[in-house]
Design an enzyme around this catalytic site. Structure first.
Site: not given
Ligand code: NAD
Length: 521
Positions: A244, A278, A148
């Site tokens: 995060e 987020c 995002n």
């Molecule tokens: P996601 O959890 O689907 O993926 C995030 C990352 O994790 C990707 O690079 C993905 O390939 C990797 N991943 C997936 N499965 C994994 C596993 N089993 N082990 C290790 N890595 C793995 O999230 P997304 O859809 O990319 O992002 C959206 C989410 O992120 C929303 O919930 C949003 O709120 C959150 N977010 C949080 C923050 C924050 O700072 N708190 C910032 C941005 C986004």
């Protein structure tokens, strides 16, 4: 930590698509676990030399990164927009924020926390000791990031990790690989030695492999569901991790708020990045005295939003992938089925763009209030007063950030103190995650640990203490042999140091003299 032979898993290719049309414009093979293991070995070798450089030398590379990024800002912003689908203003804002982060983490004032400390030990029993404390890098830090804010979020973690002396392996989201790779190219141009930063294109399996192969610390940014998996894997391997995760941030509009400003700020906060933020305000609680007026102000602004494909003119772009739309539509349908009303809907200029929606009369059990909504949906809830607003805001599994809208600093601070979140913004929204010097992170299901600011830099080092003896010819008083005389002398020393009465302390001091007159065994 080394791994047992892991199966060489790769989950096909990762593709960059135009979110507006679905057209694939770039493809990379996902890193296999063997490739992750190789990257880790190279990172370990490169880290040794990198750690030996002074903090000043490492900061100089960050300053060069800042220059290179500044020069290439248009190219980088275009790439972010192309891969993520966000409007040009927002893509350029990611670059602006990252420039700030680079400057912040290269600043001498920030880097003070990395200085070694040397002092006499605290506490009279330890008076003979001198303590040296060094802040050492972990070694290799694994960064797993989402799509995002595909440039700013990983960069804001890579920068402090590098300046602290770590090597970094970044696994960008499978949807934004090219934006991840450009970070590598920018550091290359800034003169970062080879393999100190490696960006591995990859699917979820590559992220999992990065954890399994045994990085020394993981910074994970992403959904709560994946965060739980990562935390479990890290726990099993005793790898520290910063999480995060998602949020369902509350915005509280008090009855003395500047309603025009609040409406404008919340519409921007909720709908920028097409609602895929987020720290976006995802539940708005409005005090009943101003509820009707405020919902009318919001509705007016939501109707005016321009959601479309013509990115140069659009306020909102498409969602990253169609599956995101399906989930959002299900959450919207659920709210409507439970009695919510659509108070306003922006007109989409294309089929695949989710039109922004303002929902009123939302019931507490609706999914839009219970779950994270990652798209342009804004639910409005009427509350009685400040107490009711705080109680409703805290009634969520999440606790990332929040905003309070009021002209009273006193009321704002009182509400902020009671909110169960990692941060609170007053009379603005979203901005907290883009401030280089402000710690960012959540409580409850929104994660653990902090990124950004000095707190984020501290997460990249661990303290190592070296304790020196200043009088090496003297024995320690509590060494063997034990016996009643030592016990009594020790107790007398405790009284001499901690009793409230001065006379008792003075007498005890006399009895404690046995500690210094102990015979050698
Ligand atoms: P996601 O959890 O689907 O993926 C995030 C990352 O994790 C990707 O690079 C993905 O390939 C990797 N991943 C997936 N499965 C994994 C596993 N089993 N082990 C290790 N890595 C793995 O999230 P997304 O859809 O990319 O992002 C959206 C989410 O992120 C929303 O919930 C949003 O709120 C959150 N977010 C949080 C923050 C924050 O700072 N708190 C910032 C941005 C986004």
């Amino acid at each position: 930590m080394s791994t047992a032979a892991a199966p060489d898993v790769a989950s096909g290719a990762v593709e960059s698509r135009d979110p507006a049309t679905g057209e694939v414009w770039s493809r990379h093979e996902s890193a296999t676990s063997t490739q992750v293991a190789d990257a880790l070995a190279r990172a370990r070798r490169a880290q040794r030399g990198w750690q030996l450089r002074t903090v000043g030398e490492r900061a100089a590379i960050l300053r060069r990164f800042h220059r290179v990024l500044f020069e290439r800002r248009a190219e980088v912003a275009a790439l972010i927009g192309r891969e993520n689908g966000k409007p040009p203003v927002e893509a350029l804002s990611e670059v602006m924020v990252t420039l700030d982060f680079a400057r912040f983490y290269a600043a001498r004032r920030t880097l003070r926390v990395l200085r070694p400390e040397s002092r006499t030990a605290a506490g009279p029993p330890m008076w003979r000791k001198r303590v040296l404390i060094r802040e050492e890098p972990f070694g290799v830090i694994g960064v797993i990031s989402p799509w995002n804010y595909p440039f700013m979020l990983p960069a804001a973690i890579v920068l402090p990790a590098l300046v602290a002396g770590n090597a970094v392996i970044l696994k960008p989201s499978e949807f934004t690989t090219e934006t991840g790779l450009v970070i590598d190219r920018l550091f290359d141009a800034a003169g970062l030695p080879p393999d100190v930063l490696q960006v591995l294109p990859g699917a979820r399996t590559a992220g999992a492999a990065l954890v399994e192969q045994g990085c020394d610390k993981i910074f994970f940014t992403g959904s709560e569901a994946t965060g739980r998996k990562v935390a479990t894997e890290c726990g099993a391997r005793l790898i520290p991790c910063v999480l995060e995760l998602g949020g369902s941030d509350a915005a509280i509009v008090l009855d003395d708020a500047d309603l025009e400003r609040a409406a404008e700020g919340l519409v921007w906060g909720r709908f920028s990045n097409s609602g895929q933020t987020c720290v976006a305000p995802k539940r708005v609680f409005v005090e009943e005295r101003v509820y009707e007026r405020f919902s009318a102000l919001l509705a007016e602004r939501v109707r005016r939003l321009n959601a479309g494909v013509d990115r140069s003119a659009a306020d909102l772009g498409p969602l990253i992938r169609p599956a995101q739309t399906d989930r959002l539509r299900a959450q919207l349908d659920d709210a409507l089925a439970r009695g919510a009303h659509v108070a306003a809907r922006g007109a989409p200029a294309a089929d695949h763009v989710f039109a922004p929606v303002l929902l009123t009369d939302v019931t507490p059990d609706a999914r839009v209030l219970r779950e994270e909504t990652f798209g342009p949906l804004l639910p409005l809830v009427r509350v009685r007063d400040d107490d009711d607003a705080v109680a409703r805001a805290n009634d969520s599994p999440y606790g990332l950030s929040a905003s309070v809208w009021t002209v009273s600093r006193r009321r704002a601070l009182a509400v902020a103190a009671r909110l169960e979140t990692g941060s609170v913004v007053v009379n603005d929204s979203v901005i907290v995650a883009g401030m280089s010097d402000v710690p960012h992170g959540g409580v409850k299901a929104s994660g653990a640990g902090r990124a950004h600011g000095v707190a984020g830099l501290r997460e990249c080092v661990r303290s190592k203490a070296v304790v020196l003896e200043r009088l090496p010819r003297l024995r320690q008083v509590w060494w063997y042999p034990y016996g009643p005389a030592l016990r009594e002398a020790l107790d007398a020393a405790i009284v001499a140091l901690h009793d409230r009465g001065w006379v008792r302390r003075a007498r005890a001091l006399w009895r404690a003299r046995g500690l210094v007159r102990r015979p050698r065994p």
